[in-house]
Design a protein around this motif. Structure first.
Motif, PDB file in Angstrom:
ATOM      1  N   ARG A   4       6.373  10.886  38.496  1.00 59.55           N
ATOM      2  CA  ARG A   4       6.800   9.492  38.399  1.00 59.55           C
ATOM      3  C   ARG A   4       7.613   9.224  37.131  1.00 59.55           C
ATOM      4  NH1 ARG A   4       0.795   7.169  39.854  1.00 59.55           N
ATOM      5  NH2 ARG A   4       0.969   7.177  42.122  1.00 59.55           N
ATOM      6  N   GLY A   5       7.804  10.252  36.308  1.00 62.02           N
ATOM      7  CA  GLY A   5       8.541  10.080  35.066  1.00 62.02           C
ATOM      8  C   GLY A   5       7.732   9.450  33.956  1.00 62.02           C
ATOM      9  N   GLU A   6       6.398   9.553  34.035  1.00 62.63           N
ATOM     10  CA  GLU A   6       5.521   8.889  33.078  1.00 62.63           C
ATOM     11  C   GLU A   6       4.781   9.857  32.166  1.00 62.63           C
ATOM     12  OE1 GLU A   6       4.511   5.374  36.360  1.00 62.63           O
ATOM     13  OE2 GLU A   6       2.959   6.809  35.744  1.00 62.63           O
ATOM     14  N   GLU A   7       5.022  11.169  32.317  1.00 65.77           N
ATOM     15  CA  GLU A   7       4.258  12.162  31.579  1.00 65.77           C
ATOM     16  C   GLU A   7       5.132  13.367  31.274  1.00 65.77           C
ATOM     17  OE1 GLU A   7       2.002  13.346  29.336  1.00 65.77           O
ATOM     18  OE2 GLU A   7       0.673  12.016  30.459  1.00 65.77           O
ATOM     19  N   SER A   8       4.743  14.124  30.275  1.00 65.89           N
ATOM     20  CA  SER A   8       5.467  15.333  29.898  1.00 65.89           C
ATOM     21  C   SER A   8       5.160  16.471  30.870  1.00 65.89           C
ATOM     22  CB  SER A   8       5.069  15.752  28.486  1.00 65.89           C
ATOM     23  OG  SER A   8       5.354  17.109  28.247  1.00 65.89           O
ATOM     24  N   PRO A   9       6.168  17.137  31.414  1.00 67.27           N
ATOM     25  CA  PRO A   9       5.904  18.290  32.280  1.00 67.27           C
ATOM     26  C   PRO A   9       5.111  19.380  31.584  1.00 67.27           C
ATOM     27  CG  PRO A   9       8.190  17.580  32.493  1.00 67.27           C
ATOM     28  CD  PRO A   9       7.609  16.810  31.345  1.00 67.27           C
ATOM     29  N   ASP A  10       5.367  19.597  30.304  1.00 64.29           N
ATOM     30  CA  ASP A  10       4.638  20.643  29.582  1.00 64.29           C
ATOM     31  C   ASP A  10       3.150  20.319  29.504  1.00 64.29           C
ATOM     32  OD1 ASP A  10       6.953  22.064  29.189  1.00 64.29           O
ATOM     33  OD2 ASP A  10       7.313  21.304  27.161  1.00 64.29           O
ATOM     34  N   ARG A  11       2.829  19.065  29.286  1.00 70.08           N
ATOM     35  CA  ARG A  11       1.414  18.680  29.230  1.00 70.08           C
ATOM     36  C   ARG A  11       0.759  18.852  30.596  1.00 70.08           C
ATOM     37  NH1 ARG A  11      -1.366  13.047  28.661  1.00 70.08           N
ATOM     38  NH2 ARG A  11      -3.412  13.672  27.897  1.00 70.08           N
ATOM     39  N   ALA A  12       1.465  18.497  31.649  1.00 74.59           N
ATOM     40  CA  ALA A  12       0.909  18.657  32.992  1.00 74.59           C
ATOM     41  C   ALA A  12       0.703  20.134  33.324  1.00 74.59           C
ATOM     42  CB  ALA A  12       1.833  18.004  34.018  1.00 74.59           C
ATOM     43  N   ARG A  13       1.667  20.974  32.961  1.00 74.75           N
ATOM     44  CA  ARG A  13       1.516  22.411  33.222  1.00 74.75           C
ATOM     45  C   ARG A  13       0.341  22.985  32.441  1.00 74.75           C
ATOM     46  NH1 ARG A  13       7.382  22.183  32.836  1.00 74.75           N
ATOM     47  NH2 ARG A  13       8.296  22.534  34.915  1.00 74.75           N
ATOM     48  N   ALA A  14       0.188  22.569  31.190  1.00 73.47           N
ATOM     49  CA  ALA A  14      -0.930  23.060  30.385  1.00 73.47           C
ATOM     50  C   ALA A  14      -2.263  22.648  30.999  1.00 73.47           C
ATOM     51  CB  ALA A  14      -0.810  22.536  28.957  1.00 73.47           C
ATOM     52  N   ALA A  15      -2.347  21.439  31.508  1.00 74.90           N
ATOM     53  CA  ALA A  15      -3.583  20.978  32.138  1.00 74.90           C
ATOM     54  C   ALA A  15      -3.884  21.783  33.405  1.00 74.90           C
ATOM     55  CB  ALA A  15      -3.476  19.494  32.463  1.00 74.90           C
ATOM     56  N   CYS A  16      -2.864  22.107  34.179  1.00 78.40           N
ATOM     57  CA  CYS A  16      -3.065  22.923  35.380  1.00 78.40           C
ATOM     58  C   CYS A  16      -3.566  24.321  35.014  1.00 78.40           C
ATOM     59  CB  CYS A  16      -1.769  23.024  36.170  1.00 78.40           C
ATOM     60  SG  CYS A  16      -1.272  21.508  37.017  1.00 78.40           S
ATOM     61  N   ARG A  17      -3.005  24.896  33.987  1.00 83.29           N
ATOM     62  CA  ARG A  17      -3.438  26.243  33.574  1.00 83.29           C
ATOM     63  C   ARG A  17      -4.868  26.207  33.045  1.00 83.29           C
ATOM     64  NH1 ARG A  17       1.970  26.180  31.226  1.00 83.29           N
ATOM     65  NH2 ARG A  17       3.393  27.270  32.640  1.00 83.29           N
ATOM     66  N   ALA A  18      -5.213  25.156  32.317  1.00 80.16           N
ATOM     67  CA  ALA A  18      -6.584  25.029  31.832  1.00 80.16           C
ATOM     68  C   ALA A  18      -7.561  24.889  33.001  1.00 80.16           C
ATOM     69  CB  ALA A  18      -6.697  23.822  30.900  1.00 80.16           C
ATOM     70  N   ALA A  19      -7.206  24.121  34.014  1.00 81.64           N
ATOM     71  CA  ALA A  19      -8.063  23.979  35.193  1.00 81.64           C
ATOM     72  C   ALA A  19      -8.180  25.297  35.945  1.00 81.64           C
ATOM     73  CB  ALA A  19      -7.504  22.893  36.109  1.00 81.64           C
ATOM     74  N   ALA A  20      -7.082  26.037  36.040  1.00 82.71           N
ATOM     75  CA  ALA A  20      -7.120  27.341  36.720  1.00 82.71           C
ATOM     76  C   ALA A  20      -8.025  28.315  35.990  1.00 82.71           C
ATOM     77  CB  ALA A  20      -5.705  27.898  36.826  1.00 82.71           C
ATOM     78  N   ALA A  21      -8.055  28.252  34.662  1.00 88.08           N
ATOM     79  CA  ALA A  21      -8.912  29.149  33.899  1.00 88.08           C
ATOM     80  C   ALA A  21     -10.392  28.857  34.141  1.00 88.08           C
ATOM     81  CB  ALA A  21      -8.591  29.032  32.410  1.00 88.08           C
ATOM     82  N   LEU A  22     -10.734  27.601  34.400  1.00 92.35           N
ATOM     83  CA  LEU A  22     -12.123  27.235  34.664  1.00 92.35           C
ATOM     84  C   LEU A  22     -12.578  27.644  36.063  1.00 92.35           C
ATOM     85  CD1 LEU A  22     -12.357  23.671  33.052  1.00 92.35           C
ATOM     86  CD2 LEU A  22     -13.493  25.764  32.270  1.00 92.35           C
TER      87      LEU A  22
END
Length: 344
Positions: free
Chosen positions: A111-129
């Protein structure tokens, strides 16, 4: 243009693992559809209570298509990122909280409201769990489909398919992006058609991926119409009249008659694609059967293609197939291209 890598035959490599549908009511879309448990959990989460969401995701277990659908819907709420962040602070080792947070940041990014890098980092953190869970990779795939180069899309798709080879939403995202590759030669010759038919052939006989070739035709029409190489009116485009298209439609409709999965969380996405294609091909008997099965469960995609208001388009096609006058038109917001892509 490089050939498509052989990704669809990928199998699980880990030892321990197994739009955007929407409900229409008076022209309003709800991705939750008829999932009553999901609707209740979302309402509870809106009030700041996460117990219903925790219980819902626990019950969902490793039904990966359903988990991806439910988390994607929950993540689409405007309050989702804040609620998920609170949950994650309270339970930093919770894979469910991490996945919801990641997908909420993905939605905000689209939606253009967040940083792509932050979203990617959150996805990788969730994948690690949760290494076996394809859902964080679904978040990365949604980002790659919109924002990344094709090599990123293909790489993420391969990693996701290691965890769930027949992931429904992931295949739709891949087809939507690869339909945008330049085409050459005959109208019915394009890599996305080959990929979709190969995926359908390699999937189990009862897999909803049997409808993927029909999805590929809708996505390719979107691209052709947007670039002026096909008429903006899908009914007069001739896109679904060729021999390959007729074969694809017949095979998908026959699959639906034999194997329809009433319990699949994204079944209305497939039914809408089938109804759209049958309507555009002027196969009214098949379209009528599909519309009767759908009821009012329309989805934005593909009825918004190429740049139409999806609810009026669905309603008009249904009336035409059933041979009844369409009901009086009610107000509905126009479907912009950005909104439709965000739903994918």
């Amino acid at each position: 243009m490089p050939p498509i890598p052989s990704l669809l035959g990928a199998r699980r490599a880990l030892p321990d693992q197994p739009g955007a549908p929407a409900r229409v009511a008076r022209g309003a879309f709800d991705e939750a559809l008829d999932d009553a448990e999901l609707l209740a959990a979302r309402a509870s989460l809106a009030q700041g209570r996460r117990q219903a969401t925790r219980a819902l995701l626990r019950r969902t277990g490793d039904d990966w298509d359903r988990r991806g659908h439910r988390l994607t819907v929950l993540a689409g709420a405007p309050y989702a990122a804040a609620r998920a962040q609170d949950w994650l602070r309270a339970e930093p080792d919770s894979p469910d909280a991490a996945a919801l947070h990641a997908l909420a940041l993905v939605r905000r990014t689209l939606r253009g409201e967040e940083s792509p890098d932050r979203a990617r980092a959150a996805c990788r953190a969730a994948a690690a769990l949760a290494p076996a869970d394809p859902t964080p990779w679904l978040g990365l795939l949604r980002l790659a489909r919109r924002l990344g180069p094709e090599r990123e899309l293909l790489g993420v798709f391969a990693r996701l398919c290691e965890r769930h080879p027949e992931h429904h939403h992931a295949h739709h995202l891949l087809v939507a992006r690869l339909a945008e590759r330049p085409g050459a030669g005959r109208a019915e010759s394009h890599e996305v058609y080959d990929l979709a038919e190969r995926a359908a052939a390699e999937a189990p006989a009862d897999s909803p991926l049997a409808v993927l070739p029909v999805v590929a035709y809708a996505e390719r029409y979107r691209v052709l119409a947007a670039t002026g190489r096909a008429p903006a009116d899908p009914y007069g485009s001739g896109h679904w009249s060729g021999p390959r298209a007729r074969r694809v439609l017949r095979a998908a409709f026959d699959w639906w008659l034999e194997w329809e999965h009433d319990e699949h969380p994204r079944r209305h996405t497939d039914l809408n694609h089938l109804a759209f294609a049958m309507s555009c091909a002027d196969r009214r008997a098949e379209a009528a059967a599909l519309f009767r099965r759908l009821g009012r469960h329309a989805t934005r995609v593909p009825w918004a293609y190429p740049h139409r208001e999806p609810w009026p388009a669905f309603r008009a096609a249904r009336a035409r197939a059933l041979g009844v006058p369409p009901p009086p038109r009610r107000g509905s917001a126009p479907a912009t291209r950005r909104r439709v892509l965000t739903e994918l």
